[in-house]
Design an enzyme around this catalytic site. Structure first.
Site, PDB file in Angstrom:
ATOM      1  N   ASP A  51       1.346  -0.746   0.226  1.00 48.27           N
ATOM      2  CA  ASP A  51       0.047   0.056  -0.308  1.00 48.27           C
ATOM      3  C   ASP A  51       0.356   1.465  -0.161  1.00 48.27           C
ATOM      4  O   ASP A  51       0.543   2.300  -0.319  1.00 48.27           O
ATOM      5  CB  ASP A  51      -1.122  -0.286   1.335  1.00 48.27           C
ATOM      6  CG  ASP A  51      -0.625  -0.322   2.579  1.00 48.27           C
ATOM      7  OD1 ASP A  51       0.855  -0.175   2.670  1.00 48.27           O
ATOM      8  OD2 ASP A  51      -0.804   0.041   3.538  1.00 48.27           O
ATOM      9  N   SER A  52       2.320   1.216  -0.245  1.00 49.30           N
ATOM     10  CA  SER A  52       2.943   2.121  -0.142  1.00 49.30           C
ATOM     11  C   SER A  52       2.674   2.879  -1.722  1.00 49.30           C
ATOM     12  O   SER A  52       3.507   4.153  -1.810  1.00 49.30           O
ATOM     13  CB  SER A  52       4.337   2.100  -0.443  1.00 49.30           C
ATOM     14  OG  SER A  52       4.429   0.593  -1.252  1.00 49.30           O
ATOM     15  N   ASP A  81      -1.088  -6.812  -0.231  1.00 52.11           N
ATOM     16  CA  ASP A  81      -1.481  -4.986   1.002  1.00 52.11           C
ATOM     17  C   ASP A  81      -2.558  -5.132   1.279  1.00 52.11           C
ATOM     18  O   ASP A  81      -3.244  -5.055   0.431  1.00 52.11           O
ATOM     19  CB  ASP A  81      -0.797  -3.827   1.164  1.00 52.11           C
ATOM     20  CG  ASP A  81       0.608  -3.942   2.695  1.00 52.11           C
ATOM     21  OD1 ASP A  81       0.712  -5.005   2.608  1.00 52.11           O
ATOM     22  OD2 ASP A  81       1.595  -2.944   1.940  1.00 52.11           O
ATOM     23  N   LYS A 116      -0.740  -9.513   2.964  1.00 51.94           N
ATOM     24  CA  LYS A 116      -0.193  -9.122   4.340  1.00 51.94           C
ATOM     25  C   LYS A 116      -0.774  -7.938   4.811  1.00 51.94           C
ATOM     26  O   LYS A 116      -1.407  -6.900   4.576  1.00 51.94           O
ATOM     27  CB  LYS A 116       1.474  -8.039   3.349  1.00 51.94           C
ATOM     28  CG  LYS A 116       1.915  -7.551   4.832  1.00 51.94           C
ATOM     29  CD  LYS A 116       3.177  -7.323   4.454  1.00 51.94           C
ATOM     30  CE  LYS A 116       3.480  -5.847   3.463  1.00 51.94           C
ATOM     31  NZ  LYS A 116       2.689  -4.502   4.767  1.00 51.94           N
ATOM     32  N   GLU A 121      -0.664  -5.153   8.844  1.00 46.18           N
ATOM     33  CA  GLU A 121       0.417  -4.679   9.745  1.00 46.18           C
ATOM     34  C   GLU A 121      -0.242  -4.955  11.187  1.00 46.18           C
ATOM     35  O   GLU A 121      -1.408  -4.665  11.419  1.00 46.18           O
ATOM     36  CB  GLU A 121       0.075  -3.702   9.509  1.00 46.18           C
ATOM     37  CG  GLU A 121       0.148  -2.597   8.439  1.00 46.18           C
ATOM     38  CD  GLU A 121       1.093  -1.467   8.245  1.00 46.18           C
ATOM     39  OE1 GLU A 121       0.587  -0.689   8.897  1.00 46.18           O
ATOM     40  OE2 GLU A 121       1.168  -0.849   6.303  1.00 46.18           O
ATOM     41  N   GLU A 157       9.362  -3.290   9.793  1.00 48.19           N
ATOM     42  CA  GLU A 157      10.450  -2.281   9.895  1.00 48.19           C
ATOM     43  C   GLU A 157      10.485  -1.579  10.681  1.00 48.19           C
ATOM     44  O   GLU A 157       9.767  -1.356  11.930  1.00 48.19           O
ATOM     45  CB  GLU A 157       9.195  -1.906   9.213  1.00 48.19           C
ATOM     46  CG  GLU A 157       9.143  -0.287   8.734  1.00 48.19           C
ATOM     47  CD  GLU A 157       8.023   0.151   7.265  1.00 48.19           C
ATOM     48  OE1 GLU A 157       7.785  -0.787   6.754  1.00 48.19           O
ATOM     49  OE2 GLU A 157       8.115   1.739   7.226  1.00 48.19           O
TER      50      GLU A 157
HETATM   51  O1  KIV Z   1       3.607  -1.115   1.636  1.00 49.01           O
HETATM   52  C1  KIV Z   1       4.446  -1.275   1.370  1.00 49.01           C
HETATM   53  O2  KIV Z   1       5.083  -1.322   0.168  1.00 49.01           O
HETATM   54  C2  KIV Z   1       5.143  -2.059   2.326  1.00 49.01           C
HETATM   55  C3  KIV Z   1       6.684  -2.280   2.636  1.00 49.01           C
HETATM   56  C4  KIV Z   1       7.377  -1.288   2.366  1.00 49.01           C
HETATM   57  C5  KIV Z   1       7.406  -3.450   3.375  1.00 49.01           C
HETATM   58  O3  KIV Z   1       4.280  -2.168   3.358  1.00 49.01           O
END
Ligand code: KIV
Length: 263
Positions: free
Chosen positions: A44-45, A83, A113, A115, A182
């Protein structure tokens, strides 16, 4: 869970050398990375990298699915993880399961993924029980960030260190196959790696992790400012500018298009 996913994740978990993980948000980045890294993350970056926001918190499920679908068209060999965005899994196991199933079905990814640790133990357990492979994410959790100073290193105080250790324990007890760690102090990262029974993937953690992940655009040199944990392997920003200037000059001098570019 399909047989290909089982094979890919088993291979990932049994790899003895450090694991190589990168992000992709588009089909063609997925195509370039597939097979050249062990795991590809549609993170989600993308909220920052693609959409120019300062935070990940406003990304919708549909946006993650759209990018996951695009990357999913290209990824065949690497483990593909998407994510789950903020607000789509934390509130109840039922909602988390519904949204995780939608991501898996529509993107063809191998895992999701999420968090958090202790607070989402039940959520991870439910997903795993329903055959959805889960990657955890502890330490600095970007979905918790509301202001830029929230991106600082986590686990410097004894209280925070304890809480991160508890998060790791919760993530692995819930059945996640891997966890991203992280932005934590090196000493804490080393401690977490001693405790961990699942594959740890570091970003601003330590080389004791089982693997490392970076945002691909960060390592390519796309941005003028990056976090300390980024190592820049290229100057893609400079290279793009050089090409743009050359293109501009060719147009002004009427060197482009040539006969080779016209019909
Ligand atoms: O959102 C993302 O790209 C991430 C990575 C940087 C681990 O969570």
């Amino acid at each position: 869970m399909g047989i290909e996913t089982i094979k890919k994740i088993t291979k990932f978990c049994n790899t003895k050398r450090p694991l190589v993980c990168l992000t992709a948000y588009t089909r063609y980045m997925g195509e370039i990375l597939d097979g050249n890294c062990d795991l590809i993350l549609v993170g989600d970056s993308l909220s920052m990298v693609i959409y120019g926001n300062n935070f990940t918190k406003n990304v919708t499920l549909q946006t993650m699915i759209n990018h996951g679908k695009a990357v999913g068209l290209a990824v065949k060999k690497s483990v593909l993880v998407v994510d789950m965005p903020k607000g789509t899994y934390e509130t109840s196991p039922k909602i988390a399961l519904k949204n995780a199933k939608k991501i898996m079905r529509e993107t063809n990814c191998d895992a999701v993924k999420v968090e958090g640790g202790l607070k989402i133990k039940k959520i991870i357990k439910t997903l795993v029980k329903n055959k959805i492979p889960v990657m955890g994410h502890i330490g600095l959790m970007p979905q918790q960030a509301n202001k830029l100073s929230d991106y600082n290193v986590k686990g410097r105080s004894e209280k925070e260190e304890k809480s991160i250790i508890n998060d790791l324990t919760a993530v692995q007890e819930s059945g996640a196959f891997s966890v991203v760690i992280e932005s934590v102090p090196k000493a804490l990262a080393d401690k977490l790696n001693k405790i961990s029974t699942i594959k740890t993937i570091g970003i601003g953690a330590s080389k004791q992790c089982d693997g490392q992940v970076l945002v691909t655009e960060d390592l390519l040199g796309y941005f003028t400012k990056t976090a300390k944990f980024v190592k820049q392997y290229d100057d893609i920003r400079g290279r793009i500018l050089k090409s743009v200037h050359k293109f501009k000059s060719d147009i002004i001098k009427r060197k482009f298009p040539t006969d080779r570019n016209t019909y």
